[in-house]
Design a protein around this motif. Structure first.
Motif, PDB file in Angstrom:
ATOM      1  N   MET A  34       0.846  -1.198   0.000  1.00  0.00           N
ATOM      2  CA  MET A  34       0.000   0.000   0.000  1.00  0.00           C
ATOM      3  C   MET A  34       0.883   1.249   0.000  1.00  0.00           C
ATOM      4  N   SER A  35       0.542   2.172  -0.856  1.00  0.00           N
ATOM      5  CA  SER A  35       1.299   3.434  -0.904  1.00  0.00           C
ATOM      6  C   SER A  35       1.183   4.170   0.438  1.00  0.00           C
ATOM      7  N   ASP A  36       2.274   4.839   0.830  1.00  0.00           N
ATOM      8  CA  ASP A  36       2.237   5.639   2.056  1.00  0.00           C
ATOM      9  C   ASP A  36       1.336   6.852   1.895  1.00  0.00           C
ATOM     10  N   TYR A  37       1.057   7.179   0.644  1.00  0.00           N
ATOM     11  CA  TYR A  37       0.333   8.420   0.377  1.00  0.00           C
ATOM     12  C   TYR A  37      -1.125   8.156   0.029  1.00  0.00           C
ATOM     13  N   ILE A  38      -1.990   8.936   0.620  1.00  0.00           N
ATOM     14  CA  ILE A  38      -3.397   8.877   0.238  1.00  0.00           C
ATOM     15  C   ILE A  38      -3.588   9.662  -1.068  1.00  0.00           C
ATOM     16  N   LEU A  39      -2.714  10.667  -1.258  1.00  0.00           N
ATOM     17  CA  LEU A  39      -2.809  11.471  -2.482  1.00  0.00           C
ATOM     18  C   LEU A  39      -1.424  11.853  -2.989  1.00  0.00           C
ATOM     19  N   GLU A  40      -1.238  11.717  -4.287  1.00  0.00           N
ATOM     20  CA  GLU A  40       0.010  12.151  -4.919  1.00  0.00           C
ATOM     21  C   GLU A  40      -0.344  12.963  -6.163  1.00  0.00           C
ATOM     22  N   ALA A  41       0.040  14.234  -6.142  1.00  0.00           N
ATOM     23  CA  ALA A  41      -0.191  15.098  -7.308  1.00  0.00           C
ATOM     24  C   ALA A  41       1.167  15.432  -7.915  1.00  0.00           C
ATOM     25  N   ARG A  42       1.273  15.278  -9.215  1.00  0.00           N
ATOM     26  CA  ARG A  42       2.553  15.584  -9.879  1.00  0.00           C
ATOM     27  C   ARG A  42       2.340  16.525 -11.051  1.00  0.00           C
ATOM     28  N   GLY A  43       3.027  17.647 -11.010  1.00  0.00           N
ATOM     29  CA  GLY A  43       3.001  18.585 -12.140  1.00  0.00           C
ATOM     30  C   GLY A  43       1.626  19.132 -12.474  1.00  0.00           C
ATOM     31  N   VAL A  44       0.788  19.293 -11.460  1.00  0.00           N
ATOM     32  CA  VAL A  44      -0.585  19.744 -11.742  1.00  0.00           C
ATOM     33  C   VAL A  44      -0.601  21.217 -12.150  1.00  0.00           C
ATOM     34  N   THR A  45      -1.197  21.470 -13.303  1.00  0.00           N
ATOM     35  CA  THR A  45      -1.280  22.821 -13.854  1.00  0.00           C
ATOM     36  C   THR A  45      -2.720  23.114 -14.249  1.00  0.00           C
ATOM     37  N   LYS A  46      -3.199  24.311 -13.865  1.00  0.00           N
ATOM     38  CA  LYS A  46      -4.529  24.739 -14.293  1.00  0.00           C
ATOM     39  C   LYS A  46      -4.470  26.185 -14.762  1.00  0.00           C
ATOM     40  N   ARG A  47      -4.917  26.410 -15.979  1.00  0.00           N
ATOM     41  CA  ARG A  47      -4.894  27.769 -16.542  1.00  0.00           C
ATOM     42  C   ARG A  47      -6.312  28.279 -16.736  1.00  0.00           C
ATOM     43  N   PHE A  48      -6.469  29.580 -16.547  1.00  0.00           N
ATOM     44  CA  PHE A  48      -7.704  30.255 -16.945  1.00  0.00           C
ATOM     45  C   PHE A  48      -7.287  31.278 -17.995  1.00  0.00           C
ATOM     46  N   GLY A  49      -7.512  30.964 -19.251  1.00  0.00           N
ATOM     47  CA  GLY A  49      -7.014  31.842 -20.307  1.00  0.00           C
ATOM     48  C   GLY A  49      -5.515  31.993 -20.166  1.00  0.00           C
ATOM     49  N   GLY A  50      -5.025  33.239 -20.041  1.00  0.00           N
ATOM     50  CA  GLY A  50      -3.588  33.466 -19.921  1.00  0.00           C
ATOM     51  C   GLY A  50      -3.058  33.313 -18.500  1.00  0.00           C
ATOM     52  N   LEU A  51      -3.973  33.180 -17.541  1.00  0.00           N
ATOM     53  CA  LEU A  51      -3.546  33.119 -16.131  1.00  0.00           C
ATOM     54  C   LEU A  51      -3.246  31.672 -15.726  1.00  0.00           C
ATOM     55  N   VAL A  52      -2.032  31.453 -15.206  1.00  0.00           N
ATOM     56  CA  VAL A  52      -1.698  30.113 -14.702  1.00  0.00           C
ATOM     57  C   VAL A  52      -2.018  30.101 -13.206  1.00  0.00           C
ATOM     58  N   ALA A  53      -3.186  29.581 -12.865  1.00  0.00           N
ATOM     59  CA  ALA A  53      -3.644  29.639 -11.465  1.00  0.00           C
ATOM     60  C   ALA A  53      -2.918  28.614 -10.612  1.00  0.00           C
ATOM     61  N   VAL A  54      -2.594  27.455 -11.199  1.00  0.00           N
ATOM     62  CA  VAL A  54      -1.820  26.413 -10.501  1.00  0.00           C
ATOM     63  C   VAL A  54      -0.728  25.973 -11.469  1.00  0.00           C
ATOM     64  N   ASN A  55       0.530  26.064 -11.010  1.00  0.00           N
ATOM     65  CA  ASN A  55       1.645  25.900 -11.936  1.00  0.00           C
ATOM     66  C   ASN A  55       2.560  24.734 -11.534  1.00  0.00           C
ATOM     67  N   ARG A  56       2.414  23.614 -12.221  1.00  0.00           N
ATOM     68  CA  ARG A  56       3.276  22.434 -12.023  1.00  0.00           C
ATOM     69  C   ARG A  56       3.487  22.087 -10.543  1.00  0.00           C
ATOM     70  N   VAL A  57       2.402  21.897  -9.874  1.00  0.00           N
ATOM     71  CA  VAL A  57       2.481  21.624  -8.427  1.00  0.00           C
ATOM     72  C   VAL A  57       2.661  20.133  -8.147  1.00  0.00           C
ATOM     73  N   ASN A  58       3.703  19.822  -7.387  1.00  0.00           N
ATOM     74  CA  ASN A  58       3.916  18.469  -6.865  1.00  0.00           C
ATOM     75  C   ASN A  58       3.510  18.489  -5.407  1.00  0.00           C
ATOM     76  N   PHE A  59       2.680  17.540  -5.041  1.00  0.00           N
ATOM     77  CA  PHE A  59       2.113  17.619  -3.692  1.00  0.00           C
ATOM     78  C   PHE A  59       1.676  16.233  -3.249  1.00  0.00           C
ATOM     79  N   THR A  60       2.053  15.844  -2.028  1.00  0.00           N
ATOM     80  CA  THR A  60       1.615  14.544  -1.514  1.00  0.00           C
ATOM     81  C   THR A  60       1.005  14.716  -0.124  1.00  0.00           C
ATOM     82  N   ILE A  61       0.106  13.798   0.203  1.00  0.00           N
ATOM     83  CA  ILE A  61      -0.449  13.756   1.557  1.00  0.00           C
ATOM     84  C   ILE A  61      -0.256  12.342   2.097  1.00  0.00           C
ATOM     85  N   GLU A  62       0.423  12.239   3.225  1.00  0.00           N
ATOM     86  CA  GLU A  62       0.585  10.926   3.856  1.00  0.00           C
ATOM     87  C   GLU A  62      -0.716  10.517   4.524  1.00  0.00           C
TER      88      GLU A  62
END
Ligand SMILES: Nc1ncnc2c1ncn2[C@@H]1O[C@H](COP(=O)(O)OP(=O)(O)O)[C@@H](O)[C@H]1O
Ligand SMILES: [Mg+2]
Length: 271
Positions: free
Chosen positions: A1-29
Motif C-alpha cells: 500500500m502506498s504511504d500516500y493517500i494522495l500524490e499530485a505531480r506537475g498539476v497545472t490549471k490555466r484560466f485563459g492566460g492566467l496560470v492559477a496552478v503551476n506544475r504543483v507536486n504535492f503529496t499527503i501521507e
C-alpha cells in the motif's frame, strides 16, 4: 500500500492566460493533516477544485489511494472513491433541516433507486432508517445533535460549518478537504473547529487537506505545511520549518509583518 493517500505531480490549471496552478507536486501521507497556505489568489481553491473534479487539470497527474487516477474523473465518482470536501463559502441545502442535509451525504452509500423511493420498497425503508440513524450519529459527533431538526439556514454560523463537515463525513471519505473551515469564526468557534479537525484525523483515521488563513490554526494542527504563491509551490515542511523559511516570510507572512510594523508605528504615535 502506498504511504500516500494522495500524490499530485506537475498539476497545472490555466484560466485563459492566467496560470492559477503551476506544475504543483504535492503529496499527503495517510492519517495526517496537510496544511495548504498562501496569499489570496495563490491558487489554493483552484488546486482543491482540480482534486475534486470540479476543474480538470490541464497538465499533470493526480493519484488517489495509490491506485486511482483522478484526472478527468467526474466529481460524484471522486466522492464515491473516497474524497469529500467543504467549501470556502458554505454550501448547504438551505431549506432542508440539518439532519436532511447529512442524509444527502449518506445517500452516496445507499443503493435504492428512484423506483424504490416512489414505491417505498422494503429496501428503501431499510436504507432510509439506516441513513437517518447514521446522520444522527454524525451530527452528534460534530457536536450538534440538538440541532438535527433545525432548518440549515437558521443555524448559527459555527453550526453551519460543522454541518458541512458532518455531511462530508456521511459520504465515508478517506480524504477530507477543508477550504477555510474557520473563516469568519469567533475565537471560541475556531477552537472547537480545531479540536474537531484533530479528532477527525486522530480518532477516525482520516487524511486531511486543510486550506486555512488562520496561522495559529494551521501551524498548530498540521503535520506538514505547503505554501502556494502565484500558483507555485514555494515551500514545504513542518510548521516550524515553514515559519522560518525566508521565501514564505517574504511572500506571505511578510504582509503580516508589514501590518504589525504599521500597527507598532501607530501605537508609537499614540504613546
Ligand atoms: N473560474 C475561474 N475563472 C477564471 N479565473 C479564476 C477562476 N477561479 C480562480 N481564478 C483565478 O485564479 C487565481 C487563483 O484563485 P484561487 O484558487 O481562488 O486562489 P486562493 O484560493 O488561493 O485565494 C486567482 O487569480 C483567481 O482570480
Ligand atoms: Mg480560496
Amino acid at each position: 500500500m502506498s504511504d500516500y493517500i494522495l500524490e499530485a505531480r506537475g498539476v497545472t490549471k490555466r484560466f485563459g492566460g492566467l496560470v492559477a496552478v503551476n506544475r504543483v507536486n504535492f503529496t499527503i501521507e495517510r492519517r495526517t493533516i496537510a496544511g495548504l497556505i498562501g496569499p489570496n489568489g495563490a491558487g489554493k481553491t483552484t488546486f482543491f477544485n482540480c482534486l475534486t473534479g470540479l476543474y480538470k487539470a490541464d497538465e499533470g497527474e493526480i493519484i488517489f489511494d495509490g491506485k486511482y487516477s483522478l484526472i478527468g474523473v467526474p466529481p460524484d465518482r471522486i466522492t464515491a472513491l473516497g474524497i469529500s470536501r467543504t467549501f470556502q463559502n458554505i454550501r448547504l441545502f438551505g431549506s432542508m433541516t440539518a439532519l436532511e442535509n447529512v442524509m444527502v451525504g449518506t445517500h452516496c452509500r445507499t443503493k435504492s433507486n428512484m423506483i424504490d423511493a416512489i414505491f417505498h420498497t422494503p429496501r428503501y425503508r431499510r436504507e432510509e432508517a439506516w441513513a437517518r440513524k447514521r446522520a444522527l450519529e454524525l451530527l452528534e459527533y460534530v457536536g450538534m445533535a440538538d440541532a438535527a431538526d433545525e432548518v440549515a439556514t437558521s443555524l448559527p454560523y459555527g453550526y453551519q460549518r460543522r454541518l458541512e463537515i458532518a455531511r462530508a463525513l456521511a459520504t465515508e471519505p478517506k480524504l477530507l478537504l477543508l477550504d477555510e473551515p474557520t473563516a469568519g469564526m469567533n475565537p471560541n468557534e475556531t477552537e472547537e473547529m480545531t479540536d474537531l479537525i484533530r479528532r477527525l484525523c486522530d480518532d477516525l483515521g482520516l487524511s486531511i487537506l486543510l486550506i486555512e488563513h488562520d496561522m495559529r490554526v494551521v501551524m498548530g494542527i498540521s503535520d506538514k505545511v505547503s505554501v502556494l504563491d502565484h500558483g507555485e509551490l514555494i515551500a514545504e515542511g513542518t510548521p516550524e520549518e515553514v515559519q522560518k523559511n525566508p521565501k514564505v516570510i517574504e511572500a506571505y507572512l511578510g504582509t503580516v509583518g508589514t501590518e504589525q510594523a504599521a500597527e507598532a508605528r501607530r501605537r508609537g504615535r499614540d504613546d
